[in-house]
Design a protein around this motif. Structure first.
Motif, PDB file in Angstrom:
ATOM      1  N   ARG A  74     -33.126  46.708 -34.291  1.00 50.68           N
ATOM      2  CA  ARG A  74     -31.990  46.585 -34.306  1.00 50.68           C
ATOM      3  C   ARG A  74     -30.995  47.804 -34.128  1.00 50.68           C
ATOM      4  O   ARG A  74     -29.930  47.821 -33.407  1.00 50.68           O
ATOM      5  CB  ARG A  74     -31.368  46.147 -35.636  1.00 50.68           C
ATOM      6  N   GLU A 218     -23.642  51.363 -37.470  1.00 50.00           N
ATOM      7  CA  GLU A 218     -24.300  50.142 -37.505  1.00 50.00           C
ATOM      8  C   GLU A 218     -24.154  49.373 -38.735  1.00 50.00           C
ATOM      9  O   GLU A 218     -23.983  50.055 -39.901  1.00 50.00           O
ATOM     10  CB  GLU A 218     -25.855  50.341 -37.266  1.00 50.00           C
ATOM     11  N   SER A 220     -24.052  44.844 -40.629  1.00 49.77           N
ATOM     12  CA  SER A 220     -24.581  43.608 -40.340  1.00 49.77           C
ATOM     13  C   SER A 220     -23.424  42.501 -40.085  1.00 49.77           C
ATOM     14  O   SER A 220     -22.388  42.848 -40.420  1.00 49.77           O
ATOM     15  CB  SER A 220     -25.464  43.086 -41.659  1.00 49.77           C
ATOM     16  N   THR A 242     -22.380  42.981 -30.769  1.00 44.05           N
ATOM     17  CA  THR A 242     -23.623  42.386 -31.452  1.00 44.05           C
ATOM     18  C   THR A 242     -24.562  42.347 -30.209  1.00 44.05           C
ATOM     19  O   THR A 242     -24.501  42.107 -29.026  1.00 44.05           O
ATOM     20  CB  THR A 242     -23.529  41.051 -32.024  1.00 44.05           C
ATOM     21  N   VAL A 246     -32.151  41.716 -30.667  1.00 46.52           N
ATOM     22  CA  VAL A 246     -32.699  42.631 -31.536  1.00 46.52           C
ATOM     23  C   VAL A 246     -32.039  42.635 -32.851  1.00 46.52           C
ATOM     24  O   VAL A 246     -32.532  43.246 -33.931  1.00 46.52           O
ATOM     25  CB  VAL A 246     -32.293  44.016 -31.046  1.00 46.52           C
ATOM     26  N   GLY A 247     -31.022  41.644 -33.097  1.00 49.40           N
ATOM     27  CA  GLY A 247     -30.434  41.432 -34.437  1.00 49.40           C
ATOM     28  C   GLY A 247     -29.368  42.775 -34.753  1.00 49.40           C
ATOM     29  O   GLY A 247     -29.081  42.945 -36.025  1.00 49.40           O
ATOM     30  N   GLY A 248     -29.078  43.264 -33.909  1.00 53.08           N
ATOM     31  CA  GLY A 248     -27.931  44.559 -34.041  1.00 53.08           C
ATOM     32  C   GLY A 248     -26.638  43.883 -34.191  1.00 53.08           C
ATOM     33  O   GLY A 248     -26.294  43.243 -33.376  1.00 53.08           O
ATOM     34  N   CYS A 249     -25.897  44.659 -34.967  1.00 58.73           N
ATOM     35  CA  CYS A 249     -24.353  44.865 -34.877  1.00 58.73           C
ATOM     36  C   CYS A 249     -23.692  46.340 -35.170  1.00 58.73           C
ATOM     37  O   CYS A 249     -24.284  47.031 -36.177  1.00 58.73           O
ATOM     38  CB  CYS A 249     -24.071  44.026 -36.122  1.00 58.73           C
TER      39      CYS A 249
END
Length: 263
Positions: A74, A218, A220, A242, A246-249
């Protein structure tokens, strides 16, 4: 020890991708005794990445070592966001100054090149040794948050990227043993709501950012409002990026040129 034996041991230890892990471990050594030692470490709960000595990140292998925080996929969003910000500045504002704070092994810095004045900062000397290998053009600074940085960077940072800990304290016990038992608590614990360090970084960032500079943290999706709230309280204009793949925020806080000139 046969390949089948390795798979059986890994599966019994709860490794979901036992076949894939077995292949990677076998490729890491040609010595049967060495392979057994690697399998023993993995079965004992050590993260696969530190057993192998590397983690894949944005298509390259980064060096990791026991006792460091292992970069997650992420965090590729944080690195890609930093890359875009650097590209926007390169050739327009001279050689951009980029700092990766709470850098660990330096995944963001490793994604950049020598066209930037690059710095990494972390509390862990072990992590910084890895970061020096992964980002050899970066200047490394040992210490806590902004205390690690030389005063000459004050008011000069174009891009400040941080993957500061953001796991709420009471959620650490629920983390997988690989993280909970083998990664530094200081790299995980973000305080009661997980954003204590985000607040500290955001509150001091305007003193260190250049005019129009940007802070990238970074976070959530569930904590993004708290992170951007801390940035806004410090006078930064905020957005959130977002990447579900990759589930990144990533929380983005931008200092206005006028504010930067006054800081």
């Amino acid at each position: 020890m046969t390949a089948h034996d390795v798979v059986v041991r890994l599966r019994a230890a709860g490794c979901v991708w036992a076949e894939e892990e077995a292949a990677l471990l076998a490729a890491a050594t040609s010595d049967p005794a060495g392979l057994e030692a690697l399998v023993d470490r993995r079965v004992g709960g050590e993260p696969l990445e530190t057993v192998l000595g590397w983690v894949e990140f944005l298509g390259r292998r980064l060096v990791v070592a026991p006792g460091v925080f292992v970069p997650r996929r992420r965090t590729e969003l944080l690195a890609r966001t930093a890359l875009r910000e650097v590209a926007d500045r390169t050739g327009r504002t001279g050689r951009p100054v980029v700092v990766e704070m709470c850098a660990g092994v330096g995944p963001v810095a490793a994604s950049l090149d020598d066209r930037v004045d690059l710095h990494v900062a972390d509390l862990s000397e072990v992590a910084l040794r890895c970061a020096r290998t992964n980002a050899p053009t970066a200047e490394a600074h040992l210490g806590h948050l902004f205390d690690a940085l030389p005063d000459r960077l004050r008011g000069r940072i174009d891009v400040l990227a941080a993957n500061a800990p953001y796991v709420p304290t009471d959620r650490i016990a629920d983390m997988p043993p690989e993280a909970r038992d083998h990664e530094p608590r200081a790299a995980l614990d973000g305080g009661a709501d997980g954003v204590d360090l985000h607040r500290r970084i955001a509150s001091a960032a305007p003193q260190w950012l250049a005019a129009g500079g940007v802070l990238l943290i970074e976070t959530s999706p569930g904590q993004a409002a708290l992170t951007t709230g801390a940035m806004a309280a410090a006078g930064l204009t905020t957005t959130v990026g977002t990447d579900p793949d990759v589930g990144g925020c990533v929380a983005v806080g931008r200092l206005s040129p006028a504010a930067g000139e006054q800081a």
